[in-house]
Scaffold this motif. Structure first.
Motif, short mmCIF file in Angstrom:
data_model
loop_
_atom_site.label_atom_id
_atom_site.label_comp_id
_atom_site.label_asym_id
_atom_site.label_seq_id
_atom_site.Cartn_x
_atom_site.Cartn_y
_atom_site.Cartn_z
N THR A 1 0.32 8.63 -24.19
CA THR A 1 -0.12 8.20 -25.51
C THR A 1 -0.95 6.95 -25.39
O THR A 1 -0.91 6.24 -24.38
N PHE A 2 -1.74 6.66 -26.46
CA PHE A 2 -2.44 5.38 -26.55
C PHE A 2 -2.49 4.96 -28.00
O PHE A 2 -2.24 5.75 -28.91
N LYS A 3 -2.84 3.68 -28.25
CA LYS A 3 -3.00 3.16 -29.60
C LYS A 3 -4.47 2.95 -29.90
O LYS A 3 -5.20 2.39 -29.09
N GLY A 4 -4.86 3.37 -31.09
CA GLY A 4 -6.23 3.12 -31.50
C GLY A 4 -6.87 4.30 -32.19
O GLY A 4 -6.67 5.44 -31.78
N PRO A 5 -7.67 4.07 -33.27
CA PRO A 5 -8.36 5.14 -34.01
C PRO A 5 -9.66 5.54 -33.32
O PRO A 5 -10.75 5.26 -33.80
N ALA A 6 -9.55 6.19 -32.18
CA ALA A 6 -10.74 6.49 -31.37
C ALA A 6 -10.92 7.99 -31.18
O ALA A 6 -9.97 8.75 -31.07
N SER B 1 -2.06 2.27 -23.37
CA SER B 1 -2.11 3.64 -22.87
C SER B 1 -0.97 3.84 -21.87
O SER B 1 -0.99 3.29 -20.76
N VAL B 2 0.03 4.59 -22.27
CA VAL B 2 1.20 4.86 -21.44
C VAL B 2 1.10 6.29 -20.93
O VAL B 2 0.99 7.23 -21.72
N ASN B 3 1.13 6.47 -19.62
CA ASN B 3 0.89 7.80 -19.04
C ASN B 3 1.89 8.14 -17.95
O ASN B 3 2.38 7.26 -17.23
N HIS C 1 -9.45 -1.05 -23.62
CA HIS C 1 -10.33 -0.33 -22.71
C HIS C 1 -11.01 0.83 -23.43
O HIS C 1 -10.50 1.33 -24.44
N THR C 2 -12.16 1.23 -22.92
CA THR C 2 -12.91 2.35 -23.49
C THR C 2 -12.98 3.53 -22.51
O THR C 2 -13.62 4.54 -22.79
N THR D 1 -9.52 12.74 -13.18
CA THR D 1 -9.36 12.94 -14.61
C THR D 1 -9.86 11.69 -15.31
O THR D 1 -9.40 10.58 -14.98
N SER D 2 -10.80 11.84 -16.23
CA SER D 2 -11.33 10.66 -16.92
C SER D 2 -11.34 10.89 -18.42
O SER D 2 -11.67 11.97 -18.91
N TYR D 3 -10.95 9.84 -19.15
CA TYR D 3 -10.98 9.83 -20.60
C TYR D 3 -11.99 8.77 -21.05
O TYR D 3 -11.97 7.64 -20.55
N GLU D 4 -12.84 9.13 -22.00
CA GLU D 4 -13.80 8.19 -22.58
C GLU D 4 -13.53 8.09 -24.08
O GLU D 4 -13.35 9.11 -24.75
N TYR D 5 -13.51 6.85 -24.62
CA TYR D 5 -13.22 6.61 -26.02
C TYR D 5 -14.42 5.96 -26.68
O TYR D 5 -15.10 5.12 -26.08
N ASP D 6 -14.70 6.31 -27.94
CA ASP D 6 -15.87 5.77 -28.61
C ASP D 6 -15.64 4.37 -29.17
O ASP D 6 -16.54 3.73 -29.69
#
Length: 313
Positions: A262-267, A21-23, A70-71, A10-15
């Motif tokens: 959840t994570f923090k950031g306007p991405a 990021s708490v999972n 992280h991105t 499972t991979s997440y990519e952020y711009d």
């Protein structure tokens, strides 16, 4: 006995960069007599500390926090597992509802799993019950009839439902995929006060060409008096055997989601899921999906519980 090699990414990519990021993950094989874990390697971006615990339902779960900026977040599971269940499990088709009534009241877990959800169109569920319920039948026979009814009267169609689809909507569609059929079957069985639970896992390659083969899958376990939990797959109209590898159990999908947090950031984010299931002879199935997630610029952004849904076909 069959041995399977399962690779799940499972991979997440952020711009843009995100933080904190708490999972919570449930991608550990379920501990039971029907399967033996030969090897399990788990690799997570940034190598965060992983707190492993057992949840209310008996699932092995993990909790981690990736604080650094992280991105990308990648969660990779490599599993080698041996299925020890027989190709056909001998079930007890002799015990009826009276035996069930003698086992359930003293077990709070069974009581909880025997209560149906509150839905708008319970009348449609009651109608299904009227068509399959015969009080003189064994519990196993009633469960089997329920599975067969869903298989015959609901159409298997990919893409018509999503992770938020309710039982009411499944009834309206008269179609869906494995998660939908599992949720529908749970509502029917629980309406008849038969304890049942949702199961997530994998359906492994075989010569029968089962629906969902080579991907994550969902099915149901029903409580059979004098026997215990018995898995049954309404997507394929079969009792679970040595082609099903179990990850987690619970009341519904949300208790079994492989990844949520959840994570923090306007991405903006993109999510990819890859699953490969290999057999001993080298034959394997694989599938990769890009999961469309809603855009949001809140400070706290929910990582959607779409992992299992993306690959449950």
């Amino acid at each position: 006995m069959s041995t399977f090699s399962i690779h799940h990414i499972t991979s997440y990519e952020y711009d843009r960069a995100v933080t904190e990021s708490v999972n919570e993950i449930r991608i550990f094989p379920y501990q039971c007599a029907e399967q033996e874990v030969l090897q399990h390697d788990l690799i997570i971006s940034g190598q965060p500390d992983l707190h492993i615990f057992t949840d209310y339902w008996g699932n092995r779960a993990g909790l981690f926090n990736l604080n650094a900026s992280h991105t990308e977040l990648v969660i990779e599971s490599r599993l080698l597992v041996r299925a020890k269940a027989p190709a056909e499990r001998p079930l007890n088709f002799n015990t009826g509802l009276d035996a069930l009534e003698g086992e359930v009241p003293d077990n709070i877990l069974l009581v909880d799993l025997g209560r149906p959800e509150k839905i708008s169109n319970q009348a449609a569920i009651d109608e299904i019950v009227q068509q399959i319920f015969q009080p003189w039948k064994s519990v196993a026979a009633i469960v089997q009839d329920c599975c067969q009814f869903i298989y015959r009267h609901f159409t298997y169609i990919k893409g018509i439902t999503d992770i938020e689809t309710t039982v009411d909507e499944i009834i309206d569609h008269r179609s869906g995929v494995c998660q939908d059929f599992a949720h529908l079957m749970l509502q029917v069985l629980r309406t008849m006060q038969i304890p049942s639970r949702y199961v997530s896992g994998y359906i492994c390659p075989n010569k029968n060409g089962l629906r969902g083969e080579g991907a994550t899958h969902a099915w149901v376990e029903a409580w059979i008096p004098g026997f215990g939990w018995a898995g049954i797959d309404p997507t394929n109209n079969i009792w679970v055997s040595n082609t099903h590898i179990k990850l987690a159990v619970g009341r519904n999908f949300k208790d079994c989601s492989p990844v949520k947090g959840t994570f923090k950031g306007p991405a903006h984010q993109k999510m990819f899921v890859y699953v490969s299931v290999g057999y001993e002879d080298g034959h394997h199935f694989e599938e990769k999906s890009l999961v469309k997630l809603p855009d949001t610029f809140d400070q706290q952004v929910l990582l959607q519980e779409s992992d299992l849904r993306a690959m449950q076909q």
